[in-house]
Design a protein around this motif. Structure first.
Motif, PDB file in Angstrom:
ATOM      1  N   SER A 124       6.492  24.634 -34.841  1.00 24.27           N
ATOM      2  CA  SER A 124       6.427  23.991 -33.725  1.00 24.27           C
ATOM      3  C   SER A 124       7.608  24.310 -32.853  1.00 24.27           C
ATOM      4  O   SER A 124       7.996  25.139 -32.631  1.00 24.27           O
ATOM      5  CB  SER A 124       6.202  22.443 -33.987  1.00 24.27           C
ATOM      6  OG  SER A 124       6.102  21.725 -32.716  1.00 24.27           O
ATOM      7  N   THR A 149       3.131  27.838 -32.815  1.00 27.91           N
ATOM      8  CA  THR A 149       4.139  27.576 -31.752  1.00 27.91           C
ATOM      9  C   THR A 149       3.682  28.808 -30.799  1.00 27.91           C
ATOM     10  O   THR A 149       2.759  29.319 -30.898  1.00 27.91           O
ATOM     11  CB  THR A 149       5.519  27.858 -32.153  1.00 27.91           C
ATOM     12  OG1 THR A 149       6.597  27.485 -31.212  1.00 27.91           O
ATOM     13  CG2 THR A 149       5.895  29.449 -32.848  1.00 27.91           C
ATOM     14  N   ASP A 250      -5.204  23.028 -32.854  1.00 28.18           N
ATOM     15  CA  ASP A 250      -4.009  22.576 -32.352  1.00 28.18           C
ATOM     16  C   ASP A 250      -3.898  23.101 -30.621  1.00 28.18           C
ATOM     17  O   ASP A 250      -3.381  24.115 -30.200  1.00 28.18           O
ATOM     18  CB  ASP A 250      -2.618  23.670 -32.957  1.00 28.18           C
ATOM     19  CG  ASP A 250      -1.452  23.157 -32.261  1.00 28.18           C
ATOM     20  OD1 ASP A 250      -1.450  22.528 -31.522  1.00 28.18           O
ATOM     21  OD2 ASP A 250      -0.667  24.167 -32.857  1.00 28.18           O
ATOM     22  N   HIS A 283      -2.252  21.027 -36.093  1.00 25.64           N
ATOM     23  CA  HIS A 283      -0.782  21.145 -35.902  1.00 25.64           C
ATOM     24  C   HIS A 283       0.176  20.717 -36.931  1.00 25.64           C
ATOM     25  O   HIS A 283       0.940  21.606 -37.402  1.00 25.64           O
ATOM     26  CB  HIS A 283      -0.439  20.375 -34.651  1.00 25.64           C
ATOM     27  CG  HIS A 283       1.159  20.969 -34.135  1.00 25.64           C
ATOM     28  ND1 HIS A 283       1.264  22.209 -33.569  1.00 25.64           N
ATOM     29  CD2 HIS A 283       2.148  20.438 -34.350  1.00 25.64           C
ATOM     30  CE1 HIS A 283       2.688  22.254 -33.354  1.00 25.64           C
ATOM     31  NE2 HIS A 283       3.065  21.015 -33.767  1.00 25.64           N
ATOM     32  N   TRP A 404      -1.096  16.104 -31.890  1.00 26.27           N
ATOM     33  CA  TRP A 404      -0.574  16.950 -33.062  1.00 26.27           C
ATOM     34  C   TRP A 404      -1.189  16.783 -34.511  1.00 26.27           C
ATOM     35  O   TRP A 404      -0.726  17.615 -35.252  1.00 26.27           O
ATOM     36  CB  TRP A 404       1.261  16.734 -33.018  1.00 26.27           C
ATOM     37  CG  TRP A 404       1.584  16.652 -31.729  1.00 26.27           C
ATOM     38  CD1 TRP A 404       2.053  15.657 -31.068  1.00 26.27           C
ATOM     39  CD2 TRP A 404       1.643  17.965 -30.867  1.00 26.27           C
ATOM     40  NE1 TRP A 404       2.457  16.121 -29.579  1.00 26.27           N
ATOM     41  CE2 TRP A 404       2.186  17.432 -29.607  1.00 26.27           C
ATOM     42  CE3 TRP A 404       1.307  19.280 -30.816  1.00 26.27           C
ATOM     43  CZ2 TRP A 404       2.347  18.381 -28.582  1.00 26.27           C
ATOM     44  CZ3 TRP A 404       1.522  20.340 -30.079  1.00 26.27           C
ATOM     45  CH2 TRP A 404       1.944  19.751 -28.643  1.00 26.27           C
TER      46      TRP A 404
END
Length: 564
Positions: A124, A149, A250, A283, A404
């Motif tokens: 992240s 990310t 995600d 995520h 998330w």
């Protein structure tokens, strides 16, 4: 109240196996840095993680990961980024991480326990700091594993180019809770209670100025591109092996990460430095196969789930660094791309997306709440309409935090089909399994009464009992100046729609509070309080009618995962 503090998160004490150092950066600011060394007196390759979420916290679990990496012979170095928890300096995301990453690596290689080789990783925001360290160009950095990310995470997070990209309100939600000061906050924020500016002001009154949030709102006025890398953007400066690590569920960051992968694989010179690993997880790392198992399978809450996650995931990261830092060749060659098909299992291929066959579904009018997805188009053309009312937006199917940890709170979205501002299209029950990998693509023509609008598309799996699960998302800003043609590539997934299930597509113009509500005008959606309803029309039927194309594939079966 629009902003209520539930909990203040202060720095937790370092692990007993860590030695904490205050490492000076080039401007004299000191950053709190923990070093975990393996047993033995020899020099070691180092793995560096730079986080904004407290290097010592149970949330990051870095103290647990440290024990695994120590057992694999790595020095493990964790750091609170500038302005967070035990580190000094201003609390401002993105701005200093390239220079601070370089300076931290320089400090590492000067230590007697270092062999001069460093790998960087993180998830992240600390996946962004991984890319920032790569961008710094320090020669000791030999490999990197950026996880869940995207390289341009900051451009959407604090850049606010709202006329080109649908703005995430979830990003501003994070800024207020994470980037106000050295602490972290768990807050209840009622984004529907007041204007964005007033909610930011309410947060300021409670916990102080969040400079990142204020600057984001300022940037939203001129919408300039935000680039924290200077002339070192990783797209143009990366020359080391990278393992791109993403998770399908995600929607906040996987689209950026898969875009990065596609960029690097398009290059002639460095493309073979890049590898891909994508899981059927969200995520936070919660797995599709664990949906319904609750907290017992949540690595943030369960010690056994965390131990399993570390053994599996840190094992893969350590293998990559062993190969590229220590010259340890894997027993079998590393696949270029390794990706998980939901309800089937892991696949590998020399490229991702893999070869596929397009399967076209035509959006067809019929029914009341639910229209059809058919293999053949309707002979007659017609228009289906919906109204976007900014004061009564389509609600997100989970709360704003759950974006998330989507699978841990995997929503049943069946009720959305009853809303008149959501167009729903559904197939008949499938007679055979349907496997796809890549990006579903929606094309058609959408007219709208406002100068611009948002279009959200969502692909769903409707179970025989009616349970409706989201599996792919798409979002776009449309402008009347650009015409009514829509080509929308939804987010990547690799998934099996099982026999007896139905494929469903929903189209709408809001998803609140995950995303900022379009005001029905060309006004700045972050700042305006003036809102106007707008009507929308989608053409279906005939040769130019809207259609959905799935990239279908043939998979290698894994009987152990068929039950998922």
């Amino acid at each position: 109240m629009s902003f209520t503090i539930v909990e203040t998160m202060t720095s937790e004490p370092p692990s007993e196996h860590a030695r904490e150092h205050m490492v000076a950066m080039r401007d004299g600011v000191e950053l709190a840095t923990d070093v975990y060394l393996p047993d033995g007196a020899t020099a070691h390759s180092a793995i560096l993680v730079r986080t904004c979420y407290d290097k010592s916290s149970r949330y990051t679990a870095l103290t647990f990961e440290a024990e695994y990496y120590r057992s694999r012979g790595f020095a493990f170095v964790t750091q609170d980024v500038r302005g967070k928890f035990r580190s000094g300096g201003e609390t401002l995301p993105y701005a200093h991480d390239v220079a601070d990453g370089y300076d931290t690596v320089e400090w590492i290689i000067r230590q007697p326990w270092s062999n001069g080789r460093v790998g960087v990783t993180g998830q992240s925001y600390y996946g962004f700091t991984t890319w920032a360290a790569v961008a710094s160009g320090h020669p000791a950095i030999r490999a990197a594993v950026p996880m869940v990310t995207g390289i341009d995470m900051g451009a959407g997070h604090v850049g606010a180019q709202w006329s080109q990209q649908v703005p995430y309100l979830a990003g501003l939600n994070d800024l207020l809770q994470i980037w106000t000061d050295h602490h972290g906050y768990l807050a209840e924020i009622n984004w529907g209670a007041d204007s964005v500016e007033n909610i930011v002001a309410a947060a300021r009154a409670r916990i102080g100025e969040c400079r990142a949030a204020s600057r984001m709102l300022e940037r939203s006025v001129d919408q300039g591109w935000y680039n924290p890398y200077g002339d070192r953007h990783p797209y143009h400066t990366t020359a080391i092996p990278i393992l791109h690590w993403q998770n399908w569920y995600d929607p906040g960051l996987a689209p950026l990460g898969l875009r990065d992968w596609r960029h690097f694989r398009s290059l002639a010179g460095e493309r073979d430095l890049h590898f891909l690993r994508v899981g059927s997880a969200d995520h936070s790392g919660y797995l599709l196969e664990d949906v319904g198992a609750g907290d017992a399978r949540n690595p943030y809450l369960s010690e056994s789930a965390l131990a399993e996650k570390i053994e599996t995931e840190c094992g893969e990261v350590a293998d990559f660094f062993d190969e590229h830092l220590n010259g340890v060749r894997p027993s079998t060659p590393r696949p270029r791309a390794r990706w998980h098909v939901g309800h089937v299992g892991w696949q590998s291929s020399p490229e991702y997306p893999p070869p596929s066959e397009p399967l076209t579904f035509h959006l067809s009018a019929g029914g009341t709440d639910v229209h059809a997805l058919n293999r053949d188009p309707d002979a007659d053309t017609t228009s289906l309409t919906w109204t976007h009312d900014p004061d009564h937006p389509v609600p997100s199917s989970t709360d704003i935090e759950a974006i998330w940890y989507l699978l841990a709170a995997y929503p049943d979205e069946r009720d959305l089909a009853e809303r008149p501002d959501v167009l729903t299209f559904r197939t008949e029950p499938l007679t055979e399994h349907l496997d796809f990998a890549g990006q579903p693509v929606l094309t058609g023509h959408v007219s709208f009464s406002a100068p611009s609008t948002h279009v959200f598309a969502k692909l769903q799996d409707v179970h025989p009992d009616g349970t409706t699960r989201p599996i792919s998302w798409g979002r776009a800003v449309l402008s009347a100046r650009a015409g009514d043609a829509l080509t929308l590539a939804l987010d990547d997934n690799a998934y099996r729609l099982r026999r007896g299930h139905r494929l469903q597509l929903q189209i709408q113009s809001s998803d609140f509070p995950h995303s900022v509500v379009h005001p029905g005008s060309d006004a700045n959606p972050w700042l305006t309080t003036q809102r106007t309803p707008s009507t929308h029309s989608l053409g279906v039927g005939g040769i130019a009618g809207a259609r959905l194309v799935l990239p279908t594939i043939t998979v290698t079966e894994d009987p152990d995962e068929e039950h998922q």
